[in-house]
Design an enzyme around this catalytic site. Structure first.
Site, PDB file in Angstrom:
ATOM      1  N   ALA A 201       0.816  -1.363  -0.125  1.00 56.42           N
ATOM      2  CA  ALA A 201      -0.013   0.037  -0.080  1.00 56.42           C
ATOM      3  C   ALA A 201       0.914   1.349   0.155  1.00 56.42           C
ATOM      4  O   ALA A 201       0.460   2.407  -0.632  1.00 56.42           O
ATOM      5  CB  ALA A 201      -0.969   0.017   1.197  1.00 56.42           C
ATOM      6  N   HIS A 202       2.004   1.359   0.632  1.00 56.24           N
ATOM      7  CA  HIS A 202       2.788   2.308   0.648  1.00 56.24           C
ATOM      8  C   HIS A 202       3.326   3.016  -0.625  1.00 56.24           C
ATOM      9  O   HIS A 202       3.948   4.024  -0.717  1.00 56.24           O
ATOM     10  CB  HIS A 202       3.823   2.418   1.621  1.00 56.24           C
ATOM     11  CG  HIS A 202       5.230   1.460   1.436  1.00 56.24           C
ATOM     12  ND1 HIS A 202       6.254   2.246   0.812  1.00 56.24           N
ATOM     13  CD2 HIS A 202       5.249   0.364   1.550  1.00 56.24           C
ATOM     14  CE1 HIS A 202       7.172   1.124   0.921  1.00 56.24           C
ATOM     15  NE2 HIS A 202       6.527   0.148   1.176  1.00 56.24           N
ATOM     16  N   THR A 238      -3.694 -11.609  14.083  1.00 57.23           N
ATOM     17  CA  THR A 238      -4.770 -10.634  13.835  1.00 57.23           C
ATOM     18  C   THR A 238      -4.548  -9.596  12.933  1.00 57.23           C
ATOM     19  O   THR A 238      -3.602  -9.068  12.852  1.00 57.23           O
ATOM     20  CB  THR A 238      -4.986 -10.061  15.342  1.00 57.23           C
ATOM     21  OG1 THR A 238      -5.287 -10.948  16.355  1.00 57.23           O
ATOM     22  CG2 THR A 238      -6.189  -8.921  15.478  1.00 57.23           C
ATOM     23  N   CYS A 328      16.165  -0.188  -0.346  1.00 53.76           N
ATOM     24  CA  CYS A 328      16.629  -1.154   0.535  1.00 53.76           C
ATOM     25  C   CYS A 328      17.877  -1.467   0.190  1.00 53.76           C
ATOM     26  O   CYS A 328      18.705  -1.811   1.233  1.00 53.76           O
ATOM     27  CB  CYS A 328      15.912  -2.667  -0.058  1.00 53.76           C
ATOM     28  SG  CYS A 328      14.388  -2.629   0.064  1.00 53.76           S
TER      29      CYS A 328
HETATM   30  N1  PLP Z   1       9.171  -5.426  -4.577  1.00 58.38           N
HETATM   31  C1  PLP Z   1       9.330  -4.111  -5.416  1.00 58.38           C
HETATM   32  C2  PLP Z   1       9.510  -4.264  -6.653  1.00 58.38           C
HETATM   33  C3  PLP Z   1       9.460  -2.851  -4.548  1.00 58.38           C
HETATM   34  O1  PLP Z   1      10.012  -1.828  -4.996  1.00 58.38           O
HETATM   35  C4  PLP Z   1       9.523  -3.226  -3.205  1.00 58.38           C
HETATM   36  C5  PLP Z   1       9.676  -2.016  -2.326  1.00 58.38           C
HETATM   37  O2  PLP Z   1      10.763  -1.096  -2.565  1.00 58.38           O
HETATM   38  C6  PLP Z   1       9.259  -4.103  -2.486  1.00 58.38           C
HETATM   39  C7  PLP Z   1       9.007  -5.463  -3.471  1.00 58.38           C
HETATM   40  C8  PLP Z   1       8.964  -4.469  -0.845  1.00 58.38           C
HETATM   41  O3  PLP Z   1       7.773  -4.074  -0.433  1.00 58.38           O
HETATM   42  P1  PLP Z   1       7.783  -3.593   0.985  1.00 58.38           P
HETATM   43  O4  PLP Z   1       8.470  -2.338   1.452  1.00 58.38           O
HETATM   44  O5  PLP Z   1       6.044  -3.541   1.000  1.00 58.38           O
HETATM   45  O6  PLP Z   1       8.352  -4.708   1.473  1.00 58.38           O
END
Ligand code: PLP
Length: 391
Positions: A201-202, A238, A328
């Site tokens: 969602a973010h 939950t 990440c």
């Molecule tokens: N997959 C892709 C292509 C993404 O860009 C991201 C987030 O940067 C993710 C997975 C991971 O999502 P989340 O931040 O909700 O764990």
């Protein structure tokens, strides 16, 4: 000076309407959805309404939507369960996947001895789908193909329908990480025979900590979190009622405004490309990023014609937030795997990749400020070069 946020592929700000909807749940509908009394059942109804809404949006059945905590969890659940419960012995994927897919695949290789084959992208970031077809035809091993819909660093779009059809015809399972595309492009899973997909969602002005997995009904996938019978026993724990309602509100807004926002953001992206081409001679765009058809309109992957590992910090000091890769890996000093695949050695040594990512809130004035800042930084390199020559 107001700060400028151009890192919308990492995350997006919450919409006011989303905050209001979530606050209402936090204040009023606090019951546990598993409780049989009215407090619980009111919360349960909210969750099921969002499930139905998502199903309508993707043209699937509500039972095919499982709420999770994020895209990472959805991708983990799908890949791990394919191996642990569906007998997958081989995974065909790519070196361009998000870490949450790449690391999970590696984990399955290490712990479960799964064979892993990486499709090599060309310098545009495209895969040879004929090679995929041959790989599928040449083996009887039960195979999962995992390829993301839009690359989070370049915006490159996969022909998801074609890949799904190839997998379907060759009896392979197909998972697509759709975290960057759900709520940004129209996805009709009644027409695309994908088995599994993920959402967070973010990435579309909803809350962090709320996502879902699309799991095709016939697949037999199981969960990885054990405990209570929540989410039809696929995901114990939950439910995050407030996060799910926030996801639903954010999706509703995104779907209602999709045509308007996509045109507006594409215009901003085109404006950025034009501005940067004018201001910085030698600037390039990675993969298919500068193309309209094969690239997601929210992401622009820039290659600056000078080497500056501090570029993110310098822009941040000017109040401009961009990214040098995916969020990440942004703490990592090494270039990302995606850039290593796309760039020539000479480009790796002398250039700087930068990801600029947009939302409907991005303005041309913000792009002008980014362009001015990058021009100034690039000119400082010209001066440096002159100084060195004159020394
Ligand atoms: N997959 C892709 C292509 C993404 O860009 C991201 C987030 O940067 C993710 C997975 C991971 O999502 P989340 O931040 O909700 O764990």
């Amino acid at each position: 000076m107001d700060k400028i946020y151009l890192d919308n592929a990492a995350t997006t700000p919450l919409s006011d309407e989303v905050i209001d909807a979530m606050v209402k749940v936090m204040k009023i509908t606090f019951g546990n959805p598993s409780s049989t009394h009215s407090f619980g059942q009111e919360a349960k109804i909210l969750i099921e309404n969002v499930r139905r809404q998502i199903a309508e949006c993707l043209k699937v059945s509500p039972a095919e939507i499982t709420f999770t905590s994020c895209g990472t969890e959805s991708n983990n659940m799908i890949i791990q369960s394919c191996v642990n419960h569906l007998g997958v012995e081989r995974i065909i994927t790519s070196p361009m996947e998000h870490k949450c897919v790449a690391e999970t695949v590696l984990d399955m290789k290490k712990r479960r001895n799964v064979e892993v084959i990486y499709l090599k992208p060309d310098k545009k970031g495209d895969f040879d789908l004929a090679q995929l077809e041959t790989l599928l035809k040449d083996s009887d091993k039960k195979t999962l193909v995992s390829l993301m819909h839009a690359n989070n660093e370049t915006g490159n779009l996969l022909d998801i329908k074609k890949v799904a059809e190839i997998c379907h015809e060759n009896k392979a399972l197909f998972h697509s990480d759709t975290v960057q595309t759900v709520a940004h492009v129209d996805l009709d899973f009644s027409d695309i025979p994908v088995d599994f997909a993920s959402c967070s969602a973010h990435k579309f002005h909803g809350p962090k900590g709320s996502g879902f997995a699309f799991i095709r009904k016939s697949s037999g996938l199981k969960g990885i979190i054990t405990g209570g019978p929540q989410e039809r026993s696929l995901r114990a724990g939950t439910e995050n009622v407030c996060g799910i309602v926030g996801l639903g509100k954010a999706l509703e807004l995104a779907v209602d405004h999709m045509a308007e926002y996509s045109a507006q953001i594409q215009e901003i992206k085109d404006y950025t490309i034009g501005n940067l081409r004018n201001a910085i001679p030698g600037v390039k765009f990675n993969g298919r990023s500068a193309e309209k058809e094969n690239s997601l309109y929210t992401v622009l992957s820039v290659l600056l014609p000078f080497k500056d590992p501090m570029i993110g910090l310098k822009l941040d000091m000017k109040g401009i937030a961009v990214s040098q890769g995916s969020a990440c890996s942004s703490g990592a000093s090494k270039p990302s795997m995606v850039m290593m695949m796309l760039l020539e050695e000479e480009e790796m040594e002398n250039c700087t990749p930068l990801r600029v990512s947009f939302s409907h809130l991005t303005t041309k004035a913000e792009i002008d400020a980014l362009t001015d800042a990058l021009k100034e930084i690039s000119e400082s390199f010209e001066i440096d070069k002159t100084n060195i020559q004159h020394r």
